[in-house]
Design a protein around this motif. Structure first.
Motif, PDB file in Angstrom:
ATOM      1  N   TYR A 133      54.858  45.760  47.331  1.00  0.00           N
ATOM      2  CA  TYR A 133      53.494  45.071  47.146  1.00  0.00           C
ATOM      3  C   TYR A 133      52.382  45.672  47.503  1.00  0.00           C
ATOM      4  CZ  TYR A 133      57.230  41.692  47.327  1.00  0.00           C
ATOM      5  OH  TYR A 133      58.178  40.739  46.890  1.00  0.00           O
ATOM      6  N   LEU A 134      51.395  45.129  46.555  1.00  0.00           N
ATOM      7  CA  LEU A 134      49.831  46.035  47.041  1.00  0.00           C
ATOM      8  C   LEU A 134      49.525  44.635  47.264  1.00  0.00           C
ATOM      9  CD1 LEU A 134      48.158  48.101  46.276  1.00  0.00           C
ATOM     10  CD2 LEU A 134      46.960  46.914  44.721  1.00  0.00           C
ATOM     11  N   LEU A 135      48.454  45.336  48.938  1.00  0.00           N
ATOM     12  CA  LEU A 135      47.582  43.763  49.391  1.00  0.00           C
ATOM     13  C   LEU A 135      46.663  44.733  49.051  1.00  0.00           C
ATOM     14  CD1 LEU A 135      49.618  44.240  52.885  1.00  0.00           C
ATOM     15  CD2 LEU A 135      50.405  43.221  50.434  1.00  0.00           C
ATOM     16  N   ILE A 136      45.752  43.336  48.247  1.00  0.00           N
ATOM     17  CA  ILE A 136      44.012  43.404  48.347  1.00  0.00           C
ATOM     18  C   ILE A 136      43.253  42.953  49.273  1.00  0.00           C
ATOM     19  CG2 ILE A 136      42.274  43.576  46.738  1.00  0.00           C
ATOM     20  CD1 ILE A 136      44.625  44.581  44.433  1.00  0.00           C
ATOM     21  N   ALA A 137      41.851  42.886  49.841  1.00  0.00           N
ATOM     22  CA  ALA A 137      40.830  42.089  50.567  1.00  0.00           C
ATOM     23  C   ALA A 137      40.174  42.354  49.723  1.00  0.00           C
ATOM     24  CB  ALA A 137      41.199  42.662  52.413  1.00  0.00           C
ATOM     25  N   HIS A 138      39.451  40.826  49.447  1.00  0.00           N
ATOM     26  CA  HIS A 138      38.488  40.539  49.278  1.00  0.00           C
ATOM     27  C   HIS A 138      37.304  39.957  49.636  1.00  0.00           C
ATOM     28  CE1 HIS A 138      40.673  40.887  45.024  1.00  0.00           C
ATOM     29  NE2 HIS A 138      41.362  40.585  45.636  1.00  0.00           N
ATOM     30  N   ASN A 139      35.776  40.491  49.364  1.00  0.00           N
ATOM     31  CA  ASN A 139      35.433  40.275  50.333  1.00  0.00           C
ATOM     32  C   ASN A 139      34.028  38.876  50.272  1.00  0.00           C
ATOM     33  OD1 ASN A 139      33.505  41.774  48.591  1.00  0.00           O
ATOM     34  ND2 ASN A 139      31.866  41.977  50.223  1.00  0.00           N
ATOM     35  N   ASN A 140      34.070  38.673  49.035  1.00  0.00           N
ATOM     36  CA  ASN A 140      32.959  37.608  48.344  1.00  0.00           C
ATOM     37  C   ASN A 140      32.880  36.505  47.539  1.00  0.00           C
ATOM     38  OD1 ASN A 140      30.356  35.949  48.911  1.00  0.00           O
ATOM     39  ND2 ASN A 140      29.530  37.578  47.998  1.00  0.00           N
ATOM     40  N   PRO A 141      34.380  35.669  47.273  1.00  0.00           N
ATOM     41  CA  PRO A 141      34.693  34.953  48.638  1.00  0.00           C
ATOM     42  C   PRO A 141      35.229  35.671  49.274  1.00  0.00           C
ATOM     43  CG  PRO A 141      35.150  33.787  46.108  1.00  0.00           C
ATOM     44  CD  PRO A 141      34.346  35.194  45.714  1.00  0.00           C
ATOM     45  N   SER A 142      35.144  35.435  50.486  1.00  0.00           N
ATOM     46  CA  SER A 142      36.721  36.850  51.302  1.00  0.00           C
ATOM     47  C   SER A 142      37.776  35.583  51.181  1.00  0.00           C
ATOM     48  CB  SER A 142      36.361  35.668  52.656  1.00  0.00           C
ATOM     49  OG  SER A 142      37.316  36.680  53.425  1.00  0.00           O
ATOM     50  N   GLY A 143      39.366  36.479  50.757  1.00  0.00           N
ATOM     51  CA  GLY A 143      40.510  36.238  49.821  1.00  0.00           C
ATOM     52  C   GLY A 143      41.055  37.334  50.452  1.00  0.00           C
ATOM     53  N   VAL A 144      42.570  36.528  49.409  1.00  0.00           N
ATOM     54  CA  VAL A 144      43.698  38.711  49.473  1.00  0.00           C
ATOM     55  C   VAL A 144      44.442  38.321  48.147  1.00  0.00           C
ATOM     56  CG1 VAL A 144      43.555  37.977  51.867  1.00  0.00           C
ATOM     57  CG2 VAL A 144      45.125  36.549  50.389  1.00  0.00           C
ATOM     58  N   SER A 145      44.836  39.334  47.465  1.00  0.00           N
ATOM     59  CA  SER A 145      46.210  38.514  46.279  1.00  0.00           C
ATOM     60  C   SER A 145      46.569  39.416  46.718  1.00  0.00           C
ATOM     61  CB  SER A 145      44.748  39.449  44.779  1.00  0.00           C
ATOM     62  OG  SER A 145      44.302  40.408  45.044  1.00  0.00           O
TER      63      SER A 145
END
Length: 417
Positions: A133-145
């Motif tokens: 799995y590739l884990l991704i953090a998104h900053n705006n809006p704060s989230g994950v995929s």
């Protein structure tokens, strides 16, 4: 499988020692990648001579934000966006994840499989311990995929997540715990001096199974309004987790906990600056524990400006690499050095697997005052030797052609398979 140590084999750059020196060093097994804007350049690593050798460049669709290798070291996953610093401003409208195959002999990159569109700006990415799995953090809006990684290393479909994940404010790093049963999301918040609005920071812990995240715990002091964590790293053999607290220029040490991910309270809190009483605005940066677990390194950054003769020039502060010795019985870190950065804003750095060199990469050039004159301090890659005592000795630095619009935003070292 890769662990934090193996990938903290990362760092900065561009440059040049004679190519013969690499050819004469058959033990050199690592390569270095530097991202400036959308361009990702490969450099050979000569740790004996603390040198890098430029070899080739590939490009992502837009500005590279972060990258992470597969545990097999055969693939590199790159996330890019035209949002954020150096982009269109604001959130942007182009956000992509790409897989690149790594040539096992040279480290050369080649596009591998289809690109994957992302919902918003990705600020950090990593691969879980299983390599699935590739884990991704998104900053705006704060989230994950989370995206599946296919058997051939290419990127697959996105894994559906529960609707009400607690992803905090301003996610900045996402990592699987060493046992791969939990995923930790570091959310920076906005609580440094002059931040507007002011928001709490927190460390979010999720259960992790078959690519699906479930809320487990939130680690923060009080309401999180005086807590701005940026990145963390794991000790290679002990249950100690080292966290850089960006807004407060602190290093916190937590104990890994099977239920909550981290202990509710830190074991130790340390200042990272050589002058903790300084009134200048500062920001602690990325953090890596050395491969042998004896030392922990993090950067102090100062990159704010003030007007001088009609130009925005550096307003002062500490740009350094802070070095802490780790007590191998208790995990307590003791500050033993603040090594001058020789550049502005060290956003990424890495340590080679044998702990011989540390390479740090600055993001952009900066106008600085020299008496009544104004000069430019270029963006750079800074190379240090690491002593047996963990302390850093400056060796050389290489100027990098970067700018506020085309930043050296990520760099890293990868050991070839």
């Amino acid at each position: 499988m890769i662990n934090r140590r193996a990938f903290s084999t990362l760092l900065a750059g561009a440059i040049a020692a004679p190519k013969a020196s690499l050819a004469q060093n058959p033990m050199s097994k690592s390569v270095f990648y530097s991202a400036v804007g959308p361009d990702l350049t490969l450099y050979g690593v000569d740790a004996d001579n603390a040198a890098l050798v430029k070899q080739s460049t590939v490009s992502a669709p837009t500005n590279i934000q972060y990258a992470w290798p597969h545990p097999s070291m055969r693939y590199l996953y790159v996330v890019s966006s035209n949002g954020g610093p150096g982009g269109t401003g604001g959130t942007g409208d182009t956000h992509v994840a790409n897989a690149f195959a790594i040539d096992p002999a040279s480290g050369a990159l080649k596009a591998h499989g289809d690109a994957v569109k992302l919902p918003s700006r990705p600020i950090h990415t990593s691969v879980d311990m299983s390599g699935q799995y590739l884990l991704i953090a998104h900053n705006n809006p704060s989230g994950v995929s989370v995206h599946r990684i296919k058997a051939d290393g290419s990127l697959g479909e996105r894994v559906n997540q529960p609707d009400k994940l607690d992803t905090g404010i301003f996610a900045h790093q996402i990592l699987a715990a060493p046992d791969n049963r939990q995923v930790i999301l570091v959310t920076r918040g906005n609580n440094a001096p002059s931040d507007n609005p002011v928001d709490p920071g927190s460390i979010k812990v999720f259960g992790f199974k078959d690519g699906v995240l479930t809320n487990a715990a939130a680690i923060q002091p009080g309401d999180g309004m005086q807590f701005g964590p940026r990145h963390l790293d794991f000790h290679p053999t002990q249950p100690w987790v080292y966290v850089s607290i960006e807004s407060q220029n602190k290093l916190c040490v937590y104990r890994r906990d099977a239920a909550s991910g981290l202990s509710r309270e830190p074991l130790f809190i340390k200042n990272t600056l050589s002058d903790p009483a300084s009134k200048l605005r500062q920001a602690a940066g990325p953090i890596h524990v050395s491969p042998d677990g004896r030392f922990v390194y993090l950067t102090n950054r100062a990159f704010w400006t003030t007007e001088f003769e009609g130009k925005q020039v550096f307003s002062g502060g500490e740009n350094s690499v802070a070095v802490f010795a780790i007590d191998q019985t208790t995990g307590e870190p003791t500050l033993i050095q603040n090594a001058d950065a020789h550049a502005n804003y060290l956003r990424t750095f890495a340590i080679d697997p044998q702990r011989r060199i540390l390479v740090a990469a600055s993001v952009w050039p900066m106008l600085v005052r020299e008496g009544k004159d104004i000069t430019t301090l270029p963006a750079a890659i800074v190379v240090y030797r690491i002593g047996d005592d963990g302390k850093l000795t400056f060796v050389r630095k290489y100027d990098i052609d970067a700018s506020a619009q085309k930043q050296q935003f990520w760099a890293g070292m990868v050991r070839l398979s």
